[in-house]
Scaffold this motif. Structure first.
Motif, PDB file in Angstrom:
ATOM      1  N   GLY A 174       0.789  -1.231   0.000  1.00  0.00           N
ATOM      2  CA  GLY A 174       0.000   0.000   0.000  1.00  0.00           C
ATOM      3  C   GLY A 174       0.818   1.276   0.000  1.00  0.00           C
ATOM      4  O   GLY A 174       0.343   2.328   0.385  1.00  0.00           O
ATOM      5  N   ILE A 175       2.082   1.146  -0.410  1.00  0.00           N
ATOM      6  CA  ILE A 175       2.940   2.333  -0.459  1.00  0.00           C
ATOM      7  C   ILE A 175       3.129   2.756  -1.913  1.00  0.00           C
ATOM      8  O   ILE A 175       3.530   1.957  -2.751  1.00  0.00           O
ATOM      9  CB  ILE A 175       4.323   2.042   0.169  1.00  0.00           C
ATOM     10  N   SER A 176       2.831   3.996  -2.218  1.00  0.00           N
ATOM     11  CA  SER A 176       3.143   4.549  -3.528  1.00  0.00           C
ATOM     12  C   SER A 176       4.309   5.502  -3.376  1.00  0.00           C
ATOM     13  O   SER A 176       4.497   6.090  -2.311  1.00  0.00           O
ATOM     14  CB  SER A 176       1.944   5.309  -4.092  1.00  0.00           C
ATOM     15  N   HIS A 177       5.062   5.665  -4.423  1.00  0.00           N
ATOM     16  CA  HIS A 177       6.299   6.446  -4.299  1.00  0.00           C
ATOM     17  C   HIS A 177       6.468   7.374  -5.493  1.00  0.00           C
ATOM     18  O   HIS A 177       6.533   6.927  -6.630  1.00  0.00           O
ATOM     19  CB  HIS A 177       7.477   5.468  -4.203  1.00  0.00           C
ATOM     20  N   VAL A 178       6.543   8.654  -5.231  1.00  0.00           N
ATOM     21  CA  VAL A 178       6.910   9.628  -6.267  1.00  0.00           C
ATOM     22  C   VAL A 178       8.356   9.997  -5.962  1.00  0.00           C
ATOM     23  O   VAL A 178       8.625  10.752  -5.043  1.00  0.00           O
ATOM     24  CB  VAL A 178       6.005  10.878  -6.200  1.00  0.00           C
TER      25      VAL A 178
ATOM     26  N   GLN B 225       6.037  15.379 -13.860  1.00  0.00           N
ATOM     27  CA  GLN B 225       5.672  15.087 -12.483  1.00  0.00           C
ATOM     28  C   GLN B 225       4.195  14.704 -12.386  1.00  0.00           C
ATOM     29  O   GLN B 225       3.823  13.825 -11.625  1.00  0.00           O
ATOM     30  CB  GLN B 225       5.993  16.300 -11.600  1.00  0.00           C
ATOM     31  N   LYS B 226       3.353  15.357 -13.186  1.00  0.00           N
ATOM     32  CA  LYS B 226       1.929  15.030 -13.143  1.00  0.00           C
ATOM     33  C   LYS B 226       1.689  13.597 -13.629  1.00  0.00           C
ATOM     34  O   LYS B 226       0.794  12.911 -13.114  1.00  0.00           O
ATOM     35  CB  LYS B 226       1.141  16.006 -14.023  1.00  0.00           C
ATOM     36  N   ILE B 227       2.490  13.153 -14.598  1.00  0.00           N
ATOM     37  CA  ILE B 227       2.336  11.770 -15.077  1.00  0.00           C
ATOM     38  C   ILE B 227       2.667  10.797 -13.946  1.00  0.00           C
ATOM     39  O   ILE B 227       1.947   9.831 -13.693  1.00  0.00           O
ATOM     40  CB  ILE B 227       3.234  11.509 -16.309  1.00  0.00           C
ATOM     41  N   VAL B 228       3.781  11.072 -13.238  1.00  0.00           N
ATOM     42  CA  VAL B 228       4.164  10.193 -12.131  1.00  0.00           C
ATOM     43  C   VAL B 228       3.094  10.223 -11.046  1.00  0.00           C
ATOM     44  O   VAL B 228       2.667   9.190 -10.529  1.00  0.00           O
ATOM     45  CB  VAL B 228       5.527  10.620 -11.536  1.00  0.00           C
ATOM     46  N   LEU B 229       2.649  11.435 -10.715  1.00  0.00           N
ATOM     47  CA  LEU B 229       1.620  11.580  -9.676  1.00  0.00           C
ATOM     48  C   LEU B 229       0.353  10.825 -10.042  1.00  0.00           C
ATOM     49  O   LEU B 229      -0.232  10.130  -9.209  1.00  0.00           O
ATOM     50  CB  LEU B 229       1.267  13.055  -9.513  1.00  0.00           C
ATOM     51  N   ALA B 230      -0.065  10.981 -11.299  1.00  0.00           N
ATOM     52  CA  ALA B 230      -1.282  10.319 -11.746  1.00  0.00           C
ATOM     53  C   ALA B 230      -1.159   8.820 -11.519  1.00  0.00           C
ATOM     54  O   ALA B 230      -2.075   8.158 -11.023  1.00  0.00           O
ATOM     55  CB  ALA B 230      -1.529  10.614 -13.217  1.00  0.00           C
ATOM     56  N   ARG B 231       0.004   8.273 -11.868  1.00  0.00           N
ATOM     57  CA  ARG B 231       0.213   6.836 -11.714  1.00  0.00           C
ATOM     58  C   ARG B 231       0.164   6.425 -10.252  1.00  0.00           C
ATOM     59  O   ARG B 231      -0.489   5.446  -9.881  1.00  0.00           O
ATOM     60  CB  ARG B 231       1.580   6.467 -12.315  1.00  0.00           C
ATOM     61  N   GLU B 232       0.841   7.175  -9.405  1.00  0.00           N
ATOM     62  CA  GLU B 232       0.981   6.755  -8.009  1.00  0.00           C
ATOM     63  C   GLU B 232      -0.274   7.044  -7.187  1.00  0.00           C
ATOM     64  O   GLU B 232      -0.680   6.240  -6.366  1.00  0.00           O
ATOM     65  CB  GLU B 232       2.209   7.421  -7.384  1.00  0.00           C
TER      66      GLU B 232
ATOM     67  N   ILE C 174      -4.766   0.132 -21.425  1.00  0.00           N
ATOM     68  CA  ILE C 174      -3.808   0.996 -20.732  1.00  0.00           C
ATOM     69  C   ILE C 174      -3.788   2.366 -21.400  1.00  0.00           C
ATOM     70  O   ILE C 174      -3.799   3.409 -20.738  1.00  0.00           O
ATOM     71  CB  ILE C 174      -2.389   0.377 -20.769  1.00  0.00           C
ATOM     72  N   TYR C 175      -3.813   2.353 -22.716  1.00  0.00           N
ATOM     73  CA  TYR C 175      -3.759   3.592 -23.479  1.00  0.00           C
ATOM     74  C   TYR C 175      -4.980   4.470 -23.175  1.00  0.00           C
ATOM     75  O   TYR C 175      -4.862   5.657 -22.893  1.00  0.00           O
ATOM     76  CB  TYR C 175      -3.687   3.287 -24.976  1.00  0.00           C
ATOM     77  N   THR C 176      -6.138   3.854 -23.206  1.00  0.00           N
ATOM     78  CA  THR C 176      -7.371   4.614 -22.949  1.00  0.00           C
ATOM     79  C   THR C 176      -7.361   5.187 -21.542  1.00  0.00           C
ATOM     80  O   THR C 176      -7.708   6.342 -21.309  1.00  0.00           O
ATOM     81  CB  THR C 176      -8.590   3.685 -23.110  1.00  0.00           C
ATOM     82  N   GLU C 177      -6.918   4.345 -20.590  1.00  0.00           N
ATOM     83  CA  GLU C 177      -6.871   4.780 -19.209  1.00  0.00           C
ATOM     84  C   GLU C 177      -5.851   5.927 -19.056  1.00  0.00           C
ATOM     85  O   GLU C 177      -6.082   6.893 -18.319  1.00  0.00           O
ATOM     86  CB  GLU C 177      -6.488   3.591 -18.320  1.00  0.00           C
ATOM     87  N   ALA C 178      -4.714   5.805 -19.786  1.00  0.00           N
ATOM     88  CA  ALA C 178      -3.700   6.855 -19.722  1.00  0.00           C
ATOM     89  C   ALA C 178      -4.271   8.179 -20.216  1.00  0.00           C
ATOM     90  O   ALA C 178      -4.027   9.236 -19.636  1.00  0.00           O
ATOM     91  CB  ALA C 178      -2.485   6.456 -20.567  1.00  0.00           C
ATOM     92  N   GLU C 179      -5.046   8.098 -21.273  1.00  0.00           N
ATOM     93  CA  GLU C 179      -5.654   9.292 -21.827  1.00  0.00           C
ATOM     94  C   GLU C 179      -6.533   9.986 -20.775  1.00  0.00           C
ATOM     95  O   GLU C 179      -6.470  11.205 -20.584  1.00  0.00           O
ATOM     96  CB  GLU C 179      -6.516   8.908 -23.036  1.00  0.00           C
ATOM     97  N   ALA C 180      -7.325   9.151 -20.091  1.00  0.00           N
ATOM     98  CA  ALA C 180      -8.221   9.692 -19.070  1.00  0.00           C
ATOM     99  C   ALA C 180      -7.428  10.279 -17.902  1.00  0.00           C
ATOM    100  O   ALA C 180      -7.725  11.364 -17.406  1.00  0.00           O
ATOM    101  CB  ALA C 180      -9.151   8.586 -18.574  1.00  0.00           C
ATOM    102  N   LYS C 181      -6.383   9.550 -17.487  1.00  0.00           N
ATOM    103  CA  LYS C 181      -5.546  10.026 -16.386  1.00  0.00           C
ATOM    104  C   LYS C 181      -4.930  11.367 -16.726  1.00  0.00           C
ATOM    105  O   LYS C 181      -4.872  12.275 -15.901  1.00  0.00           O
ATOM    106  CB  LYS C 181      -4.407   9.027 -16.132  1.00  0.00           C
ATOM    107  N   MET C 182      -4.459  11.478 -17.968  1.00  0.00           N
ATOM    108  CA  MET C 182      -3.792  12.713 -18.357  1.00  0.00           C
ATOM    109  C   MET C 182      -4.774  13.876 -18.361  1.00  0.00           C
ATOM    110  O   MET C 182      -4.403  15.008 -18.052  1.00  0.00           O
ATOM    111  CB  MET C 182      -3.112  12.533 -19.713  1.00  0.00           C
ATOM    112  N   GLN C 183      -6.020  13.583 -18.691  1.00  0.00           N
ATOM    113  CA  GLN C 183      -7.055  14.621 -18.605  1.00  0.00           C
ATOM    114  C   GLN C 183      -7.247  15.043 -17.155  1.00  0.00           C
ATOM    115  O   GLN C 183      -7.232  16.225 -16.823  1.00  0.00           O
ATOM    116  CB  GLN C 183      -8.400  14.088 -19.144  1.00  0.00           C
TER     117      GLN C 183
END
Lengths: 528, 336
Positions: free
Chosen positions: A337-341, A412-419, A381-390
């Motif tokens: 349960g640990i995310s890391h930026v 940084q926003k890409i990393v944050l979105a992922r984590e 993954i691609y579709t989800e990435a698109e949504a995350k980036m929005q």
């Protein structure tokens, strides 16, 4: 009024379809410190590169001391009395200070006489401006601050009257930065003209006489520093009102999420970096770790993130975490349960050559929801990435673009979105806004606060005191691998934390209980 | 092993080390400027052929040398264009040059001389002949006494043996190669040009922002490399041997590169490394000596592989660190 030291008239420069500089005019008075601020990609560096002969402007004229001057190459810029201190130093690392200083400005074909002359000149410059550096030391043995002095000396040795500094404090410790500004003050007293390119509003406010603001290739304003305010400058930079202070309600700490007891970390060279620390982080609070870079904060994050070994006890939601071996890798930490930026997002957070959409699943590529039988569900993954980036306002919102093509803030926003979207119990976040634009900083801070308000635990490491003070609920200061103090963020100030960061634990003289009024929440970290 | 045999082996070592040394210094200039050159082999080979061919036609070894240098410099310019002007991959350019030279020399040789890809043997002034230093026992003394040279030397005192056998009796190119070592040291470490050349191999941006042309400096280095490779090639075909034969460089360009790493990109160390590798090559020709000394039969192939093995040991960091110039193999692109 005397002729301006530099006057640019109608400078334009395009790279393909991108208009980096649009009809820029600016006039810099001699004997002043003139600040230029603007976000990444606003065109500051392009403008300075034109002034230093790296690029040829498509249109426009340059006047030095009232005379029209052509600057086709760096040699011409040097002849015109312009010296440049780049953000990334242009030094030969295995040469001595002296060799670096004479390089390109030798007297005659033989080195001996050049070196002799330079040694005398250097002594003279050192006395005049307080720029002491051992001329025979090899560059790689010098601290970053001293390397920067060598760059300044290089310019002065070439008789520069106008000194351009590009983000000079991005790599300096606060003490080194103070020294730098003392030197710049001295240079100004001696009649030199200084152009300071920076992101840091505080530096602009404290040290410059005049400030020009750039946005999207245009010069939006030039004002006297004494007649403006940080809020006004930020608005000019971003084009809209910017919240410089993080807007958050008081924390409501819940159960203990992370509990560290007696953690020790020894690095690869055998040096003990973390020397037995105890630390807890509760649900719904942001714990900020302050400290000068290199006092064990990075190693702490590495152990928690699962890419360094340590000894001691760490429990997560009451369950002990292994600190060595297979159970202590990044995969296991994520499962706990640990995310890391990570602090260095370009090396540890992203694969720069890979597309944004691929980067949105790194570390989570084993997750069942993105598998499609034996293969990965790339389309999903691609579709989800698109949504995350929005959702995270990544610009441009193009998942196919390689990570290296995004600005620091958007990376940084890409990393944050992922984590963040993995819904962790604990978010580790290192230097969240290093190299990030002021507009994006606001967004990133807001995301971190939102996560806290959802009842998650957050451990923040930052070398920017202002960031710690405005974002954290509780501040823990590290010095030399130890925790030297813990303060409530609302009841401490920069001076008190500064003492703790230097290892001084008696802070009664500067402690105040009224909410840290003399802090500088306006400060925004610089481009890295 | 007696003293005279030792001298003979060392004498052969010097002869065999000479082309290595020239090529190694050639590579040193190039790599110190940040241009990796694995085309040393090809440049030497081209120079070996053209110097032998022109020496054959002109009957003058020096004219041949000029032609060899010209051929090598032409290939160096190709490498410069590919790696400096067009910022291509320096390894690929070097490999291409090696292949080009390997094929072209044989093809042209066959078309010109019709002797199966070789030049006719060189004689008289078409070769670089041994120089007899003053007071040394040489062929002229042998002719005067009407006795074999080896006998005369065998009868002389140790100092005279040392002088006559090892110091005297090499071609002018050997002495030239040896003089190139202090010259290179002086040029690199005592002149403005050298300072800039070393700087451009470490951090071209520092040179560029100082207002000095990175492109010009690198071309200068690549051209110097071409000249030295040219001399090395000419030495092979018109001093060490008498004429060109197919693939006569036999990997010397690569051994020179190994020597360069072994020498950590320093000229005086390069001399040591090349002499050592020259000694291995000399022993390869005289396996009987090793057998006598250590009492074991050693495969000559092992000696041939020793330079590479030693280089790997060096690269693995067992004997100090070999750190190449930082900007090695990186084309310089001005950053924004």
């Amino acid at each position: 009024m005397t002729a301006p030291a530099i006057e640019l008239k109608g400078i334009s420069k395009a790279f393909g379809p991108v208009q980096a500089n649009k009809d820029i005019s600016i006039s810099v008075q001699p004997g002043t410190i003139h600040g230029i601020i603007g976000e990444n990609g606003a065109g500051k560096s392009t403008l300075m590169s034109i002034l230093y002969g790296f690029y040829k402007a498509d249109a426009g004229e340059i006047f030095i001391k009232g005379e029209k001057t052509l600057i086709p190459d760096s040699q011409a810029a040097i002849r015109a009395g312009i010296g440049m201190v780049f953000q990334h130093f242009k030094l030969v690392e295995n040469f001595t200070v002296l060799e670096n200083i004479i390089l390109g400005a030798e007297h005659g074909a033989m080195l001996n006489s050049s070196l002799g002359n330079a040694r005398k000149e250097l002594k003279h410059l050192a006395e005049e401006y307080g720029l002491n550096v051992n001329p025979d030391e090899v560059i790689e043995n010098l601290s970053v601050g001293h390397q920067q002095r060598v760059e300044i000396l290089k310019a002065l040795y070439r008789k520069a009257e106008i000194l351009i500094l590009d983000e000079p404090t991005g790599v300096l410790t606060p003490a080194e930065a103070d020294q730098l500004f003392r030197i710049l003050d001295r240079l100004r007293e001696e009649g030199k003209t200084i152009i300071l390119i920076t992101h840091k509003l505080r530096e602009i406010m404290e040290y410059t006489d005049t400030v020009s603001v750039m946005r999207r290739g245009e010069m939006t304003a030039t004002v006297k520093t004494s007649e403006t305010s940080p809020e006004h400058l930020a608005e000019l930079m971003v084009g809209r009102k910017v919240l410089l202070r993080v807007d958050k309600k008081p924390a409501e700490p819940g159960a203990t999420v992370l509990d560290i007891k007696g953690l020790r970390v020894v690095d690869e060279a055998g040096v003990e970096r973390v020397k037995g620390i105890d630390l807890t982080v509760h649900a719904g609070e942001i714990v900020g770790i302050a400290g000068v870079a290199g006092n064990g904060q990075s190693e702490l994050l590495e152990v928690l993130g699962g890419f360094a070994d340590g000894t001691g006890e760490i429990t997560m939601n009451g369950v002990a975490l292994p600190l060595t071996g297979h159970g202590a890798d990044g995969q296991a930490r994520r499962a706990a349960g640990i995310s890391h930026v990570p602090e260095d997002r370009q090396r540890e957070g992203l694969i720069m050559e890979f597309a944004a959409w691929e980067n949105t699943v790194f570390g989570y590529h084993h997750s069942p929801e993105i598998q499609n039988g034996l293969l990965m569900d790339n389309k999903g993954i691609y579709t989800e990435a698109e949504a995350k980036m929005q959702r995270f306002d990544v610009r441009p919102p193009d998942p196919k673009l390689a990570a290296k093509n995004f600005s620091g803030g958007n990376q940084q926003k890409i990393v944050l979105a992922r984590e963040i979207e993995r819904n962790p119990d604990l978010l580790l976040i290192g230097q969240p806004t290093r190299g990030v634009d002021i507009g994006a900083i606001e967004f990133i801070h807001q995301q971190v606060v939102n996560l806290r308000d959802q009842g998650k635990a957050i451990l923040l490491v930052s070398v920017e005191l202002e960031e710690i003070l405005s974002l954290a609920d509780r501040v823990v200061v590290m010095f030399d691998g130890h925790i030297t103090g813990e303060r409530d963020a609302a009841h401490t100030n920069e001076k008190e934390l500064g003492l703790l960061m230097a290892g001084i634990t008696d802070t009664s003289a500067v402690a105040n209980g009224n909410g840290g009024n003399d802090t500088n929440p306006q400060e925004v970290p610089a481009d890295g | 092993m007696d003293f005279l045999t030792l001298l003979q082996v060392l004498d052969t070592s010097v002869r065999l080390a000479t082309p290595l040394l020239l090529a190694c210094l050639a590579g040193l200039y190039s790599e110190r400027s940040g241009v990796v050159d694995i085309g040393l082999e090809g440049k030497m080979l081209a120079a070996a052929f053209f110097s032998a061919a022109v020496a054959f036609y002109s009957g003058n070894a020096w004219v041949g040398l000029l032609a060899g240098v010209g051929a090598s410099v032409a290939l160096a310019i190709v490498h410069g264009l590919a790696s400096i002007t067009f910022r291509g991959n320096q390894l690929i350019s070097g490999v291409a040059i090696n292949f080009l030279a390997a094929g072209m020399t044989v093809l042209v040789a066959q078309s010109w001389f019709r002797q199966g890809g070789r030049t006719p043997p060189l004689q008289g002034d078409a070769r670089f002949n041994p120089i007899e230093l003053p007071f040394a026992i040489g062929p002229s003394d042998a002719a005067a006494a009407d006795r074999p040279l080896s006998q005369l030397i065998a009868e002389a005192g140790p100092l005279q043996q040392f002088y006559s056998e090892l110091i005297s009796g090499h071609s002018s190119l050997v002495y030239l190669a040896l003089l190139t070592v202090p010259f290179t040291w002086w040029l690199l470490f005592r002149t403005r040009f050298g300072l800039r050349l070393r700087a451009v191999g470490e951090n071209p941006a520092a040179v560029d922002t100082a207002g000095v042309s990175v492109v010009w400096l690198r071309y200068a280095a690549v051209l110097l490399c071409g000249v030295l490779c040219g001399v090395a090639g000419a030495y092979l075909s018109s001093a060490l041997q008498a004429g060109f034969v197919k693939d006569m460089t036999a990997g010397r360009g690569f051994i020179a590169l190994a020597a360069l790493i072994f020498a950590k990109w320093r000229p005086v160390y390069a001399l040591g490394a090349c002499l050592l590798f020259g000694l291995f090559q000399a022993l390869e020709l005289r396996p009987d000596i090793i057998e006598n000394v250590i009492g074991l039969k050693v495969q000559v192939q092992l000696l041939g592989a020793l330079p590479y093995i030693l280089t790997v040991v060096i690269l693995a960091g067992f004997v100090g660190k070999a750190i190449p110039p930082k900007a090695s193999a990186q084309p310089y692109i001005k950053e924004r």
